[in-house]
Each structure stands twice: as C-alpha cells, then as structure tokens.
Write a protein that holds these residues in place. Structure first.
Motif, mmCIF file in Angstrom:
data_model
loop_
_atom_site.group_PDB
_atom_site.id
_atom_site.type_symbol
_atom_site.label_atom_id
_atom_site.label_comp_id
_atom_site.label_asym_id
_atom_site.label_seq_id
_atom_site.Cartn_x
_atom_site.Cartn_y
_atom_site.Cartn_z
ATOM 1 N N ALA A 127 67.964 19.743 24.669
ATOM 2 C CA ALA A 127 68.325 21.095 24.257
ATOM 3 C C ALA A 127 68.958 21.869 25.409
ATOM 4 N N LEU A 128 68.416 21.699 26.613
ATOM 5 C CA LEU A 128 68.974 22.368 27.784
ATOM 6 C C LEU A 128 70.390 21.871 28.089
ATOM 7 N N MET A 129 70.596 20.573 27.980
ATOM 8 C CA MET A 129 71.925 20.019 28.246
ATOM 9 C C MET A 129 72.947 20.565 27.245
ATOM 10 N N ILE A 130 72.579 20.586 25.978
ATOM 11 C CA ILE A 130 73.506 21.105 24.965
ATOM 12 C C ILE A 130 73.808 22.580 25.221
ATOM 13 N N THR A 131 72.792 23.346 25.575
ATOM 14 C CA THR A 131 73.010 24.765 25.882
ATOM 15 C C THR A 131 73.975 24.916 27.050
ATOM 16 N N ASN A 132 73.827 24.083 28.074
ATOM 17 C CA ASN A 132 74.761 24.126 29.203
ATOM 18 C C ASN A 132 76.149 23.637 28.802
ATOM 19 N N GLN A 133 76.214 22.634 27.938
ATOM 20 C CA GLN A 133 77.517 22.160 27.472
ATOM 21 C C GLN A 133 78.317 23.274 26.807
ATOM 22 N N LEU A 134 77.636 24.156 26.110
ATOM 23 C CA LEU A 134 78.319 25.243 25.415
ATOM 24 C C LEU A 134 79.066 26.160 26.376
ATOM 25 N N GLU A 135 78.698 26.116 27.659
ATOM 26 C CA GLU A 135 79.354 26.964 28.666
ATOM 27 C C GLU A 135 80.522 26.254 29.356
ATOM 28 N N ILE A 136 80.711 24.979 29.071
ATOM 29 C CA ILE A 136 81.716 24.177 29.765
ATOM 30 C C ILE A 136 82.922 23.939 28.871
ATOM 31 N N ASP A 137 84.110 24.065 29.425
ATOM 32 C CA ASP A 137 85.346 23.787 28.689
ATOM 33 C C ASP A 137 85.519 22.279 28.528
ATOM 34 N N HIS A 138 85.376 21.787 27.300
ATOM 35 C CA HIS A 138 85.534 20.364 27.008
ATOM 36 C C HIS A 138 86.910 20.038 26.418
ATOM 37 N N GLN A 139 87.720 21.043 26.165
ATOM 38 C CA GLN A 139 88.957 20.839 25.416
ATOM 39 C C GLN A 139 89.872 19.831 26.104
ATOM 40 N N GLY A 140 90.166 18.724 25.412
ATOM 41 C CA GLY A 140 91.068 17.711 25.932
ATOM 42 C C GLY A 140 90.505 16.890 27.076
ATOM 43 N N LYS A 141 89.210 16.987 27.322
ATOM 44 C CA LYS A 141 88.614 16.359 28.507
ATOM 45 C C LYS A 141 88.187 14.915 28.242
ATOM 46 N N ARG A 142 88.068 14.181 29.341
ATOM 47 C CA ARG A 142 87.533 12.817 29.348
ATOM 48 C C ARG A 142 86.126 12.905 29.932
ATOM 49 N N VAL A 143 85.108 12.507 29.138
ATOM 50 C CA VAL A 143 83.714 12.793 29.468
ATOM 51 C C VAL A 143 82.917 11.502 29.615
ATOM 52 N N LEU A 144 81.981 11.505 30.557
ATOM 53 C CA LEU A 144 81.027 10.409 30.729
ATOM 54 C C LEU A 144 79.638 10.914 30.369
ATOM 55 N N ARG A 264 69.087 25.983 34.116
ATOM 56 C CA ARG A 264 68.221 26.538 33.082
ATOM 57 C C ARG A 264 66.886 25.826 33.121
ATOM 58 N N ILE A 265 65.828 26.543 32.716
ATOM 59 C CA ILE A 265 64.485 25.981 32.696
ATOM 60 C C ILE A 265 63.869 26.201 31.318
ATOM 61 N N GLN A 266 63.217 25.176 30.809
ATOM 62 C CA GLN A 266 62.492 25.281 29.542
ATOM 63 C C GLN A 266 61.251 24.398 29.630
ATOM 64 N N ASN A 267 60.075 25.022 29.568
ATOM 65 C CA ASN A 267 58.816 24.274 29.669
ATOM 66 C C ASN A 267 58.781 23.375 30.903
ATOM 67 N N ASP A 268 59.227 23.913 32.025
ATOM 68 C CA ASP A 268 59.227 23.239 33.324
ATOM 69 C C ASP A 268 60.332 22.201 33.485
ATOM 70 N N TRP A 269 61.053 21.861 32.416
ATOM 71 C CA TRP A 269 62.182 20.947 32.526
ATOM 72 C C TRP A 269 63.428 21.718 32.935
ATOM 73 N N VAL A 270 64.363 21.046 33.580
ATOM 74 C CA VAL A 270 65.563 21.703 34.125
ATOM 75 C C VAL A 270 66.825 20.981 33.684
ATOM 76 N N SER A 271 67.869 21.747 33.438
ATOM 77 C CA SER A 271 69.231 21.212 33.373
ATOM 78 C C SER A 271 70.080 22.057 34.321
ATOM 79 N N ALA A 272 70.759 21.392 35.241
ATOM 80 C CA ALA A 272 71.528 22.086 36.267
ATOM 81 C C ALA A 272 73.004 21.705 36.200
ATOM 82 N N ILE A 273 73.868 22.652 36.516
ATOM 83 C CA ILE A 273 75.313 22.444 36.553
ATOM 84 C C ILE A 273 75.760 22.454 38.010
ATOM 85 N N PHE A 274 76.512 21.427 38.393
ATOM 86 C CA PHE A 274 77.140 21.346 39.708
ATOM 87 C C PHE A 274 78.621 21.098 39.517
ATOM 88 N N TYR A 275 79.397 21.373 40.547
ATOM 89 C CA TYR A 275 80.825 21.062 40.549
ATOM 90 C C TYR A 275 81.163 20.237 41.776
#
Length: 276
Positions: A127-144, A264-275
């Motif tokens: 859920a945290l990853m999807i929430t962070n994905q919503l903030e990232i521009d995926h348009q036309g991107k190549r994703v791993l 982001r943090i949810q119930n002690d779990w984390v999803s982090a964005i780096f560049y």
C-alpha cells in the motif's frame, strides 16, 4: 511446487532479528501478524534443523515459539479466497479479486488473483509503495519491479502510463502469477514477468524507475546493482523494511549514489523515495 510456512511467536524486537537470520538461510517472504511473523520457503529447500538452530540461539532473549506446516497450492488458493477482501489505497486505487464488485468511482482499479504469490495490497509495504507511485511520473517510462510478487506494482505502473515494466521474482509460481495478473488487467503487452534475482537483469539497459519492495537484507545486498540499472536523475522506491531500518537503508543508498527524497510510514513499515 508447495511451500513451507514457519509460524513464529516472538516479541517484536526479537522477531526482527529472527527475520534477518531466516533470510540468511533462504527464507525470502515474510508476513507480520499480531503474535510475531510467518516465514515462507519452497518445500524442497526447507531444513527443519536449520530453523531449530536459529531459534535455539535466541530462546534466552525472550518468549519464543515456532511451528511449521506445508501449504499446497490448493490450500493456499482456498485460504486467500476465503480471506481476501477488496481494498482501497489512497482514496484512488481499488484492489480486488475477480469475484468482487468493480469500483468505477475510483480512478484506478487492479484485479489480483494472489494464488501462491504475495502482495495483494493488504500488506502495509504494498500500500505504501502504491501511494508513493502515485506521486511519480510514469508516463512513457521503462520500469523495473524487483520482487514483483503478484505483479501489483507493475500493473499500477502501467495504469500510471508506463510503456514497459520488467517484473522480476525469484519464485517460479510468483513469476507465473504476475504474468497471469497482467493478463487479468489487460496490460500483458507492457509487462514482462521474469524469473530470477538481480542477475536476471544482465544485459538490461538502465530503467527510468525502479520499484524494490523486498526486504532489508536483499535491498542492502543489491544496492550497488540498483544504481547501475537506474538512469541518472530518476527515482527508485524502496520498501520491505521497518522504520528503525530506514537509517541503514538511507546510508547504503547514499553511499551507492542515491539522494534521499521522502518516505512514508504505516504500522512501522516504510516506503522511501530516492533519486540517482
């Protein structure tokens, strides 16, 4: 292939240690629960003596109990069908099974058949990853998507506009399930499911986005490889670790050449964005 579930009852501070120890002897999927956690491994790789040896080293540190059972494909299917409830993430994303009613009122919809894979969206990290994905521009991107599980993050990437997603997992049934779920969501022409670990990327050009929801040990071990497979200036999203491990993940990521952006943090779990 069937697999073995090792169910461990232990206090939180001890559970974290045991997860790390079991990861070292081949367990790569873990699920938290109120009493401790469950660890999963293919039946052919299960060694009860190795588990008992790990547990014996920590019995003096706290109340600790463990047991194991074999879970067949058939039993797993029945279990998830019985317990899988539809989910809404960030008020925008519906995650449901085929037998649930659609949610046309939401912007995005993902249909998942978990079967023997993990990652229905109900775990905090997904859920945290999807929430962070919503903030990232995926348009036309190549994703791993590393450690793709059911392929839910890969599907989300396509819904957000990605042109191609390589979804990689070490478990054969998981790679199969990710491919099946891509078909279920009509994105099979943009999602490639591949069996393997980080070495499965040999020869691949760098990606525009990397999604890595695995566990702390694998993230740390593969950090320099992630840097090689990401284009400069592009984002990588991590999850699969606790808040207390963020400093360790951040230090390793920055050493590898990534810049911390947010988490982001949810119930002690984390999803982090780096560049990069």
């Amino acid at each position: 292939m069937d697999f073995v579930e090792v169910r461990v009852q232990a206090p939180r501070e001890l559970a974290d240690i045991l997860i790390a120890e079991l990861a070292e002897v081949g367990y790569d999927t873990f699920e938290d629960n109120d009493d401790g956690f469950c660890a999963y491994i293919g039946e052919g790789d299960f060694n009860p003596d190795a588990v008992a040896e790990v547990m014996s080293r920590y019995e003096a540190l706290g109340e600790l109990e463990f047991e194991h059972r074999v879970i067949t494909r058939q039993n797993w299917n029945a279990e998830w069908e019985k317990n899988f409830e539809p989910l809404v993430i960030a008020d925008k994303v519906s995650v449901r099974a085929p037998f649930h009613e659609p949610r046309p009122d939401l912007q995005y919809e993902i249909v998942i058949m978990p079967r023997m894979s993990f990652g229905t969206g109900h775990h905090d990290t997904t859920a945290l990853m999807i929430t962070n994905q919503l903030e990232i521009d995926h348009q036309g991107k190549r994703v791993l998507d590393m450690g793709c599980g059911t392929g839910i993050l890969a599907i989300m990437a396509v819904l957000l506009g990605a042109d191609y997603v390589l979804a990689v997992d070490v478990e054969p049934w998981t790679a199969e399930n990710a491919a099946d779920n891509a078909v279920e969501n009509n994105v099979q022409n943009k999602v490639e499911a591949r069996l393997g670990d980080i070495t499965a990327l040999d020869g691949e050009a760098p990606f525009d986005i990397i999604l890595a929801n695995i566990n702390r040990n694998v993230l740390l071990e593969d950090m320099t490889a992630y840097e090689r497979y990401l284009k400069p200036g592009c984002p990588i999203l991590f999850s699969g670790f606790y808040e207390e491990d963020l400093a360790l993940i951040r230090a390793a990521a920055e050493k590898a050449g990534f810049r911390y952006e947010s988490h982001r943090i949810q119930n002690d779990w984390v999803s982090a964005i780096f560049y990069k």
